[in-house]
Scaffold this motif. Structure first.
Motif, mmCIF file in Angstrom:
data_model
loop_
_atom_site.group_PDB
_atom_site.id
_atom_site.type_symbol
_atom_site.label_atom_id
_atom_site.label_comp_id
_atom_site.label_asym_id
_atom_site.label_seq_id
_atom_site.Cartn_x
_atom_site.Cartn_y
_atom_site.Cartn_z
ATOM 1 N N TYR A 25 0.474 -1.549 2.425
ATOM 2 C CA TYR A 25 0.881 -2.911 2.815
ATOM 3 C C TYR A 25 -0.227 -3.903 2.447
ATOM 4 N N ARG A 26 -1.489 -3.522 2.724
ATOM 5 C CA ARG A 26 -2.598 -4.451 2.447
ATOM 6 C C ARG A 26 -2.810 -4.620 0.945
ATOM 7 N N GLU A 27 -2.539 -3.548 0.187
ATOM 8 C CA GLU A 27 -2.655 -3.668 -1.270
ATOM 9 C C GLU A 27 -1.640 -4.688 -1.783
ATOM 10 N N LEU A 28 -0.423 -4.595 -1.236
ATOM 11 C CA LEU A 28 0.634 -5.534 -1.636
ATOM 12 C C LEU A 28 0.210 -6.982 -1.305
ATOM 13 N N ILE A 29 -0.299 -7.155 -0.090
ATOM 14 C CA ILE A 29 -0.712 -8.497 0.353
ATOM 15 C C ILE A 29 -1.840 -9.010 -0.540
ATOM 16 N N ALA A 30 -2.773 -8.111 -0.886
ATOM 17 C CA ALA A 30 -3.913 -8.522 -1.719
ATOM 18 C C ALA A 30 -3.449 -8.933 -3.113
ATOM 19 N N ARG A 31 -2.400 -8.283 -3.605
ATOM 20 C CA ARG A 31 -1.934 -8.593 -4.958
ATOM 21 C C ARG A 31 -1.216 -9.944 -5.018
ATOM 22 N N ASP A 32 -0.453 -10.266 -3.956
ATOM 23 C CA ASP A 32 0.253 -11.556 -3.961
ATOM 24 C C ASP A 32 0.497 -11.981 -2.505
ATOM 25 N N ALA A 33 -0.448 -12.742 -1.978
ATOM 26 C CA ALA A 33 -0.425 -13.066 -0.544
ATOM 27 C C ALA A 33 0.717 -13.991 -0.158
ATOM 28 N N THR A 34 1.330 -14.677 -1.134
ATOM 29 C CA THR A 34 2.397 -15.621 -0.785
ATOM 30 C C THR A 34 3.782 -15.042 -1.052
ATOM 31 N N TRP B 68 6.066 5.756 4.272
ATOM 32 C CA TRP B 68 4.933 6.411 4.961
ATOM 33 C C TRP B 68 4.853 5.946 6.418
ATOM 34 N N ASN B 69 5.219 4.712 6.653
ATOM 35 C CA ASN B 69 5.144 4.140 8.001
ATOM 36 C C ASN B 69 6.219 4.731 8.920
ATOM 37 N N LEU B 70 7.445 4.815 8.419
ATOM 38 C CA LEU B 70 8.559 5.090 9.328
ATOM 39 C C LEU B 70 9.188 6.466 9.190
ATOM 40 N N GLN B 71 8.761 7.249 8.208
ATOM 41 C CA GLN B 71 9.380 8.567 8.097
ATOM 42 C C GLN B 71 8.963 9.416 9.306
ATOM 43 N N ARG B 72 9.883 10.204 9.806
ATOM 44 C CA ARG B 72 9.599 11.110 10.919
ATOM 45 C C ARG B 72 10.227 12.443 10.602
ATOM 46 N N PRO B 73 9.556 13.573 10.669
ATOM 47 C CA PRO B 73 8.115 13.645 10.877
ATOM 48 C C PRO B 73 7.377 13.372 9.574
ATOM 49 N N GLY B 74 6.056 13.426 9.626
ATOM 50 C CA GLY B 74 5.254 13.310 8.408
ATOM 51 C C GLY B 74 4.764 11.917 8.126
ATOM 52 N N GLU B 75 4.818 11.029 9.140
ATOM 53 C CA GLU B 75 4.347 9.665 8.895
ATOM 54 C C GLU B 75 2.844 9.648 8.637
ATOM 55 N N ASP B 76 2.408 8.636 7.881
ATOM 56 C CA ASP B 76 0.982 8.490 7.587
ATOM 57 C C ASP B 76 0.647 7.008 7.731
ATOM 58 N N PRO B 77 0.335 6.574 8.962
ATOM 59 C CA PRO B 77 0.096 5.148 9.191
ATOM 60 C C PRO B 77 -1.058 4.601 8.352
ATOM 61 N N ALA B 78 -2.090 5.418 8.144
ATOM 62 C CA ALA B 78 -3.247 4.927 7.377
ATOM 63 C C ALA B 78 -2.837 4.607 5.947
ATOM 64 N N GLN B 79 -2.075 5.521 5.376
ATOM 65 C CA GLN B 79 -1.596 5.326 4.000
ATOM 66 C C GLN B 79 -0.666 4.106 3.932
ATOM 67 N N ALA B 80 0.202 3.997 4.939
ATOM 68 C CA ALA B 80 1.132 2.861 4.979
ATOM 69 C C ALA B 80 0.359 1.550 5.048
#
Lengths: 292, 582
Positions: free
Chosen positions: A95-104, A79-91
């Motif tokens: 990413y934050r969901e991943l960090i929240a699940r396992d921050a280390t 979602w972050n890097l596809q062009r065209p059609g990127e969706d930074p908000a979704q990306a």
């Protein structure tokens, strides 16, 4: 009679077509297989297919498992890097969901870096504001100061500072790079750090330090024996010209020009290198004549 | 009960059949065409199979010039002597349709086994095709080529047996070698030896510029039996660039010392603009003026209206013995010689160069013209190939010292492999591996300046305006529009960051998912690419912009000039040495 047979034949052909066109039910893909396929599609630029693979993997893998995190990371990156059609908000959400699940987790470190890099992506070709970039990289490197992603974030932070250089910013970057080189003696990023330090010196007019940085960048450069495309001709050329024109160290200049000529005999700069060897000899001869 | 005609029973099925055909004619026609096509394709593919062959390999290329197809046939024959089970069939496709053909074949899964790469589709599309439809060859090019056994190249990695180290076959975006090159190319001058002798009394064409010009003038002054003047040089829009590139542009090499600000050994279009804008260089720069003076002297030897002519018209003029000289590439050499065979004797020569003491150009011509050794005629192996190991083996055969020598000897091209002997015909085409190069990219900063330059340059070429007028019209436009075009070029570079990040994300994932030595190798690659593409990418631009913002610096020390500070240091060192060793 023929009409019936004919129609029956046509019917059989059409039916055969339908049957052969039907998709066979596929067994569900293993998460690891789907993730691998997702990255393969990502590299081929088939982003829709890549997302499908990552979504399949995310749905099939147990929540919070390594496969689940890997699928989230793949999906966020797409979602972050596809062009065209990127969706930074979704990306960012992923990413934050991943960090929240396992921050280390390892991937959390790369996710922090990705979040910072998102702040550095130029909008319509214009450089984004510096301060948010610096802060975002700071977040990544403070959390993972000795992780490859954290080290990369540090270097990206200094490169962002040098993208819009003024003396204060350049000094800040140079000091930070010197500290990094002191505190990270084993980092594989040392060569890149020296290269950036050399650039700071170029801006600040620190000639000897610039040459020293170029030499260290070469000495700490990683060489990959498995990579056939390694080419050091540019590094030799850079050191030789810095030694000749910035520092006046003709012995060093000669050494590196000769390395270039010997190791890369068909390189475009060989003729120039030979000319420079001659010019240095001529200048020295002229000075010797002038000196009493 | 109705009475029936005795033949009615027999006619009914016939009528029914005819009725069916009439009703479903279109459908049946399509079915028949389909069956015929399927049969034709099957028979066509079978026809190429000689007796005893079990494997058929197809090789596709667009080289319809004389000699190429014969060379492949001959090499296929040679290969069959070693491998009777393999038959090689060519698909020679015209240039004009190559891109369409390639696309449809690859997408349809019916592509030839080995395919020449480099024509017909834009580079980004080509990259996509290479990654989807072609096999990576990296492990194979890093291993020795078994067909080099018994030669000095035995045991060397295959790529190292190439004169250019297979530089053009490595696709950085994909981090793989994907093609096998089979020849090198060069550009030289062909001349009609008989006509030259008849018109000038010279047996050999002069290699020195002034003598060459004198010969041209002598040719131009003479007329044939019908009173038509001879043309010294047959040229066209296609050929003119060769003369400029090999004779005039190298005169501009000295600009490197003035405006190669990043000292990478070449002048970029952005550097040149900054040089112009800050007064470090201009159209009054001696080497730049020299380039256009020489060009004017050369175009005076071309036939009238050459800019409106195509390649074939120039070749026709030469073949008709109406012109003495023509520039040509190795790719055309065979065809040109074929046309001259039995009619006139052809000589091949390097482009003439001014002598060191030439009063007009000698000071600017610092050496021979550099030619990058780059191998072309590159073939990839399609993923749809049923016998990839056999296809690879055939390419190894063609890319071996002996095989490559033989292939190129038949075609009349330059072998790509070290030590492969060159036929006497193309010896003159061997590249100069050391020398000077052009340093005047004044025509490529952006769209508008580029178009303006092309318009004015075309008028200059046909002598409608002189250098002064061309400069007077172009320079103010370049200096004014160039600022926005440079800014746009920088923006374009930044726009590509997302693409680079995408690429690096893929490379990083490969490193993350690898283990052991492979992981170490991939991480090194990732860091090198990240440094080049992300960290250091815009640093040079920032410095250049800073230089531009600082304004005029007409007397600034050039990047390759000794500053007073450097001279003082050298002096100091020499004094110290004298003190140590008086």
């Amino acid at each position: 009679m023929f009409a019936h047979w004919g129609l029956a034949l046509l019917g059989a052909i059409v039916l055969g077509g339908f049957v052969s066109g039907c998709r066979r039910a596929r067994p569900p893909m293993e998460p690891a297989v789907a993730i691998r396929a997702g990255w393969e599609q990502f590299r081929l630029g088939e982003f829709g297919q890549a997302r499908k693979n990552f979504e399949t993997a995310a749905a099939a893998a147990p929540q919070g498992s390594p496969e689940h995190l890997a699928a989230l990371y793949g999906l966020a990156t797409t979602w972050n890097l596809q062009r065209p059609g990127e969706d930074p908000a979704q990306a960012e959400r992923l990413y934050r969901e991943l960090i929240a699940r396992d921050a280390t987790n390892d991937l959390a470190a790369w996710s922090w870096l990705a979040l910072a890099r998102m702040k550095s992506l130029p909008v319509a070709g214009e450089t984004p504001p510096l301060e948010p970039q610096v802060q975002a990289y700071q977040e990544a490197l403070e959390r993972f100061p000795f992780h490859p992603a954290g080290e990369e974030a540090f270097l990206c932070q200094q490169a962002a500072r040098l993208d819009q250089p003024d003396e204060t910013r350049t000094r800040e970057a140079l000091n930070a790079l010197k500290t990094f080189l002191r505190t990270h003696p084993q980092s594989p990023w040392r060569s890149a750090a020296y290269a950036l330090a050399g650039h700071c010196c170029a801006i600040l007019g620190l000639k000897e330090e610039r040459l020293e940085a170029a030499l260290q960048a070469w000495k700490t450069a990683e060489t990959d024996p498995a990579d056939p495309s390694q080419d050091l001709s540019w590094i030799y050329w850079q050191i030789a010209t810095l030694a000749e024109f910035e520092v006046g160290d003709f012995d060093m200049a000669r050494e590196y020009y000769r390395k270039l000529i010997a190791e890369y005999p068909t390189e475009q700069r060989v003729f120039l290198a030979k000319q420079e060897l001659k010019r240095m000899d001529e200048l020295e001869a002229q000075i010797r004549e002038e000196e009493p | 009960m109705s009475a029936r005609h005795p033949t009615a029973g027999a006619r009914r099925p016939l009528d029914a059949a005819l009725g069916f055909v009439r009703r479903h004619f279109a459908l049946l026609f399509v079915l028949a065409v389909f069956l015929w096509s399927a049969l034709a394709i099957l028979l066509y593919r079978q026809a190429g199979m000689p007796p005893g062959a079990k494997i058929q390999l197809r090789i596709a290329h667009w080289q319809l010039e004389g000699g190429v197809r014969q060379a492949f046939d001959r090499m296929a024959e040679e290969y069959r002597k070693l491998h009777p089970e393999v038959a090689i069939v060519q698909d020679a496709i015209p240039e004009g349709v190559y891109g369409t053909w390639l696309t449809t074949q690859l997408m349809g899964g019916t592509a030839s086994d080995m395919i020449e790469i480099g024509l017909g589709v834009p580079y980004n599309v080509q990259l996509g095709y290479l990654s989807r439809y072609f096999l990576p060859l990296t492990p194979y090019v890093n291993a020795p080529n078994p067909y080099n056994r018994g030669t000095p190249l035995a045991g060397l990695p295959w790529r190292k047996t190439y004169k250019d180290g297979m530089r053009n076959s490595y696709v950085e975006e994909l981090q793989q070698y994907l093609t096998v090159p089979l020849a090198q190319f060069g550009i030289r001058i062909f001349y009609n030896r008989d006509l030259l002798r008849r018109l000038t009394g010279l047996d050999e064409a002069p290699r020195e510029y002034r003598a060459f010009l004198r010969a041209c003038e002598t040719i131009r002054a003479q007329r044939d039996e019908n009173g038509r003047p001879y043309t010294p040089i047959a040229s066209s829009a296609y050929h003119a660039g060769m003369w400029d590139g090999f004779m005039c542009q190298p005169l501009t090499y000295g600009a490197v010392r003035r405006v190669d600000f990043n000292r990478d050994g070449a002048v970029g279009n952005d550097e040149l603009y900054v040089g112009f804008k800050t007064g470090r260089i201009g159209f009054d720069f001696g080497p730049y003026q020299a380039r256009f003076r020489m060009l004017r002297q050369l175009t005076a030897q071309f036939q009238t209206g050459f800019t409106g002519l195509g390649r074939d018209e120039a070749v026709f003029l030469f073949a008709q013995q109406r012109a003495v000289f023509i520039s040509t590439g190795t790719w055309d050499a065979g065809s040109l010689l074929e046309q001259a065979r039995g009619v006139f004797d052809v000589g091949i020569m390097d482009f003439p160069a001014p002598a060191a003491d030439d009063p007009e150009f000698g000071a600017f011509m610092e050496g021979p013209v550099y030619e990058r050794p780059a191998a072309g005629f590159r073939f990839g192996i399609a993923r749809s190939c049923k016998h990839p190991e056999a296809a690879l083996d055939f390419l190894r055969f063609l890319g071996s010292q002996r095989g490559n020598q033989e292939l190129n000897a038949i075609i009349g091209w330059i072998p790509a492999i070290e030590g492969a002997s060159v036929s006497p015909l193309v010896r003159a085409f061997e590249p100069h591996l050391e020398g000077v190069f052009g340093a005047m990219p004044v025509d490529s900063l952006g769209g508008e300046t580029s178009i303006r330059w092309q318009q004015l340059f075309a008028l200059f070429q046909v002598n409608q305006i002189d250098y002064e007028r061309m400069v007077a019209q172009y320079e103010p436009f370049y200096l004014e529009r160039g600022a926005e075009e440079l800014a746009e070029a920088i923006r374009n570079r930044r726009r590509s960051v997302a693409r680079d990040e995408q690429f690096l994300a893929g490379v990083r994932e490969l490193a993350m998912s690898a283990s052991g030595a492979e992981a170490a190798s991939r991480w090194i690659k990732y860091r090198q690419l990240t440094t080049g593409r992300l960290l250091a990418r815009h640093l040079g631009t920032a410095l250049l912009k800073k230089r531009l913002d600082e304004g005029r610096a007409a007397n600034a020390v050039g990047p390759y000039e000794f500053s007073p500070d450097v001279i003082a240091r050298v002096r100091e060192r020499i004094r110290a040495q004298r003190k140590e060793r008086p």
